[in-house]
Structure formats: C-alpha cells, structure tokens
Design an enzyme around this catalytic site. Structure first.
Site, PDB file in Angstrom:
ATOM      1  N   SER A   7       0.860  -1.180   0.000  1.00  0.00           N
ATOM      2  CA  SER A   7       0.000   0.000   0.000  1.00  0.00           C
ATOM      3  C   SER A   7       0.901   1.236   0.000  1.00  0.00           C
ATOM      4  CB  SER A   7      -0.944  -0.057   1.203  1.00  0.00           C
ATOM      5  OG  SER A   7      -1.782   1.063   1.235  1.00  0.00           O
ATOM      6  N   SER A   8       0.644   2.219   0.838  1.00  0.00           N
ATOM      7  CA  SER A   8       1.432   3.460   0.851  1.00  0.00           C
ATOM      8  C   SER A   8       1.043   4.263   2.090  1.00  0.00           C
ATOM      9  CB  SER A   8       1.102   4.275  -0.402  1.00  0.00           C
ATOM     10  OG  SER A   8       1.578   5.596  -0.282  1.00  0.00           O
TER      11      SER A   8
ATOM     12  N   LYS B 125      -5.133   3.268  -2.223  1.00  0.00           N
ATOM     13  CA  LYS B 125      -4.306   2.569  -1.242  1.00  0.00           C
ATOM     14  C   LYS B 125      -5.085   2.347   0.065  1.00  0.00           C
ATOM     15  CE  LYS B 125      -0.547   1.997  -3.698  1.00  0.00           C
ATOM     16  NZ  LYS B 125      -0.123   0.643  -4.102  1.00  0.00           N
TER      17      LYS B 125
ATOM     18  N   TYR C 282      -5.051   8.014  -6.110  1.00  0.00           N
ATOM     19  CA  TYR C 282      -3.971   7.186  -5.551  1.00  0.00           C
ATOM     20  C   TYR C 282      -4.197   6.912  -4.067  1.00  0.00           C
ATOM     21  CZ  TYR C 282       0.704   5.555  -4.248  1.00  0.00           C
ATOM     22  OH  TYR C 282       1.746   4.802  -3.758  1.00  0.00           O
TER      23      TYR C 282
HETATM   24  N1  LIG Z   1       8.317   4.464  -4.534  1.00  0.00           N
HETATM   25  C1  LIG Z   1       7.614   5.016  -3.555  1.00  0.00           C
HETATM   26  O1  LIG Z   1       7.958   6.104  -3.049  1.00  0.00           O
HETATM   27  C2  LIG Z   1       6.394   4.328  -3.010  1.00  0.00           C
HETATM   28  C3  LIG Z   1       5.809   4.843  -1.850  1.00  0.00           C
HETATM   29  C4  LIG Z   1       4.658   4.240  -1.343  1.00  0.00           C
HETATM   30  C5  LIG Z   1       4.139   3.133  -1.976  1.00  0.00           C
HETATM   31  N2  LIG Z   1       4.729   2.637  -3.095  1.00  0.00           N
HETATM   32  C6  LIG Z   1       4.100   1.472  -3.732  1.00  0.00           C
HETATM   33  O2  LIG Z   1       5.075   0.471  -3.962  1.00  0.00           O
HETATM   34  C7  LIG Z   1       4.712  -0.290  -5.121  1.00  0.00           C
HETATM   35  C8  LIG Z   1       5.909  -0.362  -6.045  1.00  0.00           C
HETATM   36  O3  LIG Z   1       6.276   0.959  -6.380  1.00  0.00           O
HETATM   37  P1  LIG Z   1       7.648   1.359  -7.085  1.00  0.00           P
HETATM   38  O4  LIG Z   1       7.994   2.682  -6.549  1.00  0.00           O
HETATM   39  O5  LIG Z   1       8.628   0.242  -7.020  1.00  0.00           O
HETATM   40  O6  LIG Z   1       7.119   1.567  -8.585  1.00  0.00           O
HETATM   41  P2  LIG Z   1       7.812   1.472  -9.999  1.00  0.00           P
HETATM   42  O7  LIG Z   1       9.281   1.622  -9.897  1.00  0.00           O
HETATM   43  O8  LIG Z   1       7.059   2.393 -10.881  1.00  0.00           O
HETATM   44  O9  LIG Z   1       7.508  -0.042 -10.439  1.00  0.00           O
HETATM   45  C9  LIG Z   1       6.194  -0.428 -10.723  1.00  0.00           C
HETATM   46  C10 LIG Z   1       6.181  -1.864 -11.180  1.00  0.00           C
HETATM   47  O10 LIG Z   1       4.822  -2.199 -11.542  1.00  0.00           O
HETATM   48  C11 LIG Z   1       4.805  -2.712 -12.866  1.00  0.00           C
HETATM   49  N3  LIG Z   1       3.558  -2.334 -13.527  1.00  0.00           N
HETATM   50  C12 LIG Z   1       3.174  -1.082 -13.858  1.00  0.00           C
HETATM   51  N4  LIG Z   1       1.980  -1.125 -14.483  1.00  0.00           N
HETATM   52  C13 LIG Z   1       1.622  -2.433 -14.533  1.00  0.00           C
HETATM   53  C14 LIG Z   1       0.511  -3.123 -15.079  1.00  0.00           C
HETATM   54  N5  LIG Z   1      -0.481  -2.469 -15.696  1.00  0.00           N
HETATM   55  N6  LIG Z   1       0.465  -4.458 -14.981  1.00  0.00           N
HETATM   56  C15 LIG Z   1       1.477  -5.131 -14.371  1.00  0.00           C
HETATM   57  N7  LIG Z   1       2.548  -4.547 -13.840  1.00  0.00           N
HETATM   58  C16 LIG Z   1       2.637  -3.205 -13.931  1.00  0.00           C
HETATM   59  C17 LIG Z   1       6.029  -2.081 -13.524  1.00  0.00           C
HETATM   60  O11 LIG Z   1       6.516  -2.856 -14.608  1.00  0.00           O
HETATM   61  P3  LIG Z   1       6.249  -2.490 -16.154  1.00  0.00           P
HETATM   62  O12 LIG Z   1       6.504  -1.024 -16.320  1.00  0.00           O
HETATM   63  O13 LIG Z   1       7.165  -3.336 -16.932  1.00  0.00           O
HETATM   64  O14 LIG Z   1       4.849  -2.883 -16.377  1.00  0.00           O
HETATM   65  C18 LIG Z   1       7.040  -2.132 -12.391  1.00  0.00           C
HETATM   66  O15 LIG Z   1       7.598  -3.409 -12.300  1.00  0.00           O
HETATM   67  C19 LIG Z   1       3.491   0.407  -5.726  1.00  0.00           C
HETATM   68  O16 LIG Z   1       2.320  -0.274  -5.344  1.00  0.00           O
HETATM   69  C20 LIG Z   1       3.527   1.790  -5.101  1.00  0.00           C
HETATM   70  O17 LIG Z   1       2.268   2.391  -5.021  1.00  0.00           O
HETATM   71  C21 LIG Z   1       5.840   3.209  -3.632  1.00  0.00           C
END
Ligand SMILES: NC(=O)c1ccc[n+]([C@@H]2O[C@H](COP(=O)([O-])OP(=O)(O)OC[C@H]3O[C@@H](n4cnc5c(N)ncnc54)[C@H](OP(=O)(O)O)[C@@H]3O)[C@@H](O)[C@H]2O)c1
Length: 262
Positions: free
Chosen positions: A153-154, A171, A167
C-alpha cells in the site's frame, strides 16, 4: 539494486512466491530478496521495455545456486485475464502450490479533483485495487497453508496529499481489502494477509510525485529525515513472508521511518 548475497539464510526454501511489478523498484528488490532466501519466484510486469531488466534479474537469481529459481510473466494487470495467466504460469513452472503472493504493482496519478475523469479512476483503481483483489482470488485455491498475502500500500492510504485523490483512496481501499482477506483466509490453515505502507522511496514511481511533497515528507520523517531505501521496505516484506510472522495478520505496517505512526 544490491545483488542478493548467497550467504542469506534460506528461510523461504521450498516456497513459491509471486511478486507483481517486479521489473524494477520495490518489486524487483522483493523478488531478489525472496530468491536469496531460497524461494522460487514469479516476477510479473507489463511493459516490453522492461524485458531486458527482468532477464537480468532472472539471471542474477539463477546464478545464486541456492535452490531458488525464477520465471517471468509479462501481462497487464489492468486486464481481468492477467491473474489467471499468472497462476497458470506459476503452477506450470513450479508445481501445484503457491505459498506467497506480493501484490506490489501499482501506479500513481497527480491531478486536481476537478480534472479527474472516470478513465483516470479506472487507470488507478484497476491496477491498485482490482488487480490485487482478482489475483488474490485466483491464487487462494492453490495457496498452501500457512500462506502469505502481502499488499504493498502506501503512507498515502492514511494521508491527505492534495491532488492524489485516486492514488491515496486506492491505497486506503487496499488496506480495507487486506483486513477482509485476513478475516476470510485465516481459518484456512493459518494464512496471513498484511499490508506494508512505504513512505517515499527513490524509484521510477517517485519521479511522478512533486519534489516539494517529497521534501516535505523527508522533513517530517523522524528517522534521519531521509527517503526510504528499497531494502528498508524489503526487510519488512521478508519478515511478513517468513514463518516467524505467523501471529501477525490484518495489519498495515508503516515502512516510513516514523512519518506515519498509525
Ligand atoms: N516508490 C515510492 O515512493 C512508493 C511509496 C509508497 C508506496 N509505493 C508502492 O510500492 C509499489 C511499487 O512501487 P515502485 O515505486 O517500485 O514503482 P515502480 O518503480 O514504478 O515499479 C512499478 C512496477 O509495476 C509494474 N507495472 C506497472 N503497471 C503495470 C501493469 N499495468 N500491470 C502489471 N505490472 C505493472 C512495472 O513494470 P512495467 O513497467 O514493466 O509494467 C514495475 O515493475 C506500488 O504499489 C507503489 O504504489 C511506492
């Protein structure tokens, strides 16, 4: 991204895990860590642009030689057929049981409420809420007890970040789903269902968040006033995946250095 160490204890040996959104960022970190702990891992992603990054991750896992293994499934989780494809590929590659599902794939969208459209809502909710719900449903018939479902989640689930209506609310919905599945699945042999709520972590997703908001979050983070690292989040996910977390279920654990304290 750190290379997994072959000296990591094999706490997930013999387990099969699905990690969605594992082509980069937090999902890639979770997949590498699970493999370092001995798991067979299914890495899912959707974009052909990610093919070579995923191949590199799979090669890293195969070179561990610790009983782990990995395959990838490229499928768009916004499509209702994706959960069935992921489960079929998992069972074909690694046998009849699935032990761990990490619903990590997610997206953000920054827009004022007056500009938000039904298409925007579907863009966010189909991936952040509907996909975890449908994939959990597809996995559960094959989930070997005591199974683990971990939803990423977040801190946004419990914050009012302006212009993030879809968003943050998606979450919050994922937190709700976490509690319902924990209630629904716990009696089936000790399955647990939990969420991890990261604060900001430097990934591709964070590039879409206004820098002013990220700087404000850093200031409001008691532990070292810094961003989280992928490993900060991965360690919590690993704990929830392992046997030792057996009495934790229905929880949303903030991985945010104290930014969020509830
Ligand atoms: N980074 C942060 O600051 C943060 C903070 C709070 C929560 N989160 C949560 O953590 C999780 C991972 O985030 P992240 O920061 O690692 O994001 P990220 O770097 O953008 O990676 C997202 C991943 O999801 C895949 N994806 C995107 N669209 C998709 C689709 N339609 N079907 C299947 N796969 C898909 C992408 O691969 P492809 O592009 O190849 O599809 C990639 O592997 C998310 O749920 C995000 O909301 C992140």
């Amino acid at each position: 991204m750190a290379t997994p160490s072959p000296s990591t204890p094999l706490t997930l040996s013999g387990k099969t895990a699905i990690v969605t959104g594992a082509s980069r960022g937090i999902g890639e970190g979770i997949a590498l860590d699970f493999a370092a702990r001995g798991a067979k891992v299914v890495l899912t992603y959707s974009s052909s642009k990610s093919d070579s990054a995923v191949s590199t991750t799979i090669n890293k896992i195969k070179s561990l030689n610790n009983g782990s293994d990995a395959i990838s499934v490229r499928t768009d989780l916004r499509h209702p057929s994706a959960p069935g494809e992921i489960v079929s590929a998992t069972l074909s590659a690694f046998g009849p049981h699935i032990d761990i599902l990490v619903n990590n794939a997610g997206c953000e969208l920054a827009k004022p409420i007056t500009e938000m459209t039904a298409e925007d809502f579907s863009y966010v909710y189909d991936l952040n809420v509907r996909a975890p719900l449908l994939l959990s449903g597809a996995v559960v018939p094959h989930l070997r007890a005591p199974g683990r479902i971990i939803n990423i989640s977040s801190v946004g689930a419990r914050s009012g970040f302006k212009n993030f209506s879809a968003y943050c609310s998606s979450k919050a919905a994922l937190e709700g789903l976490t509690r319902v599945l924990a209630a629904e699945l716990g009696e089936k042999g000790g399955h647990t269902v939990n969420a991890v709520n990261p604060g900001p972590v430097q990934t591709v997703l964070l590039e879409g968040i206004p820098r002013s908001l990220v700087e404000w979050q850093k200031d409001a983070t008691p532990v070292e006033h810094r961003l989280g690292t992928i490993d900060d989040v991965v360690q919590i996910v690993a704990f929830l995946a392992e046997e030792r977390s057996r009495w934790v279920s229905g929880q949303c654990i903030s991985a945010s250095g104290g930014f969020s304290m509830w």
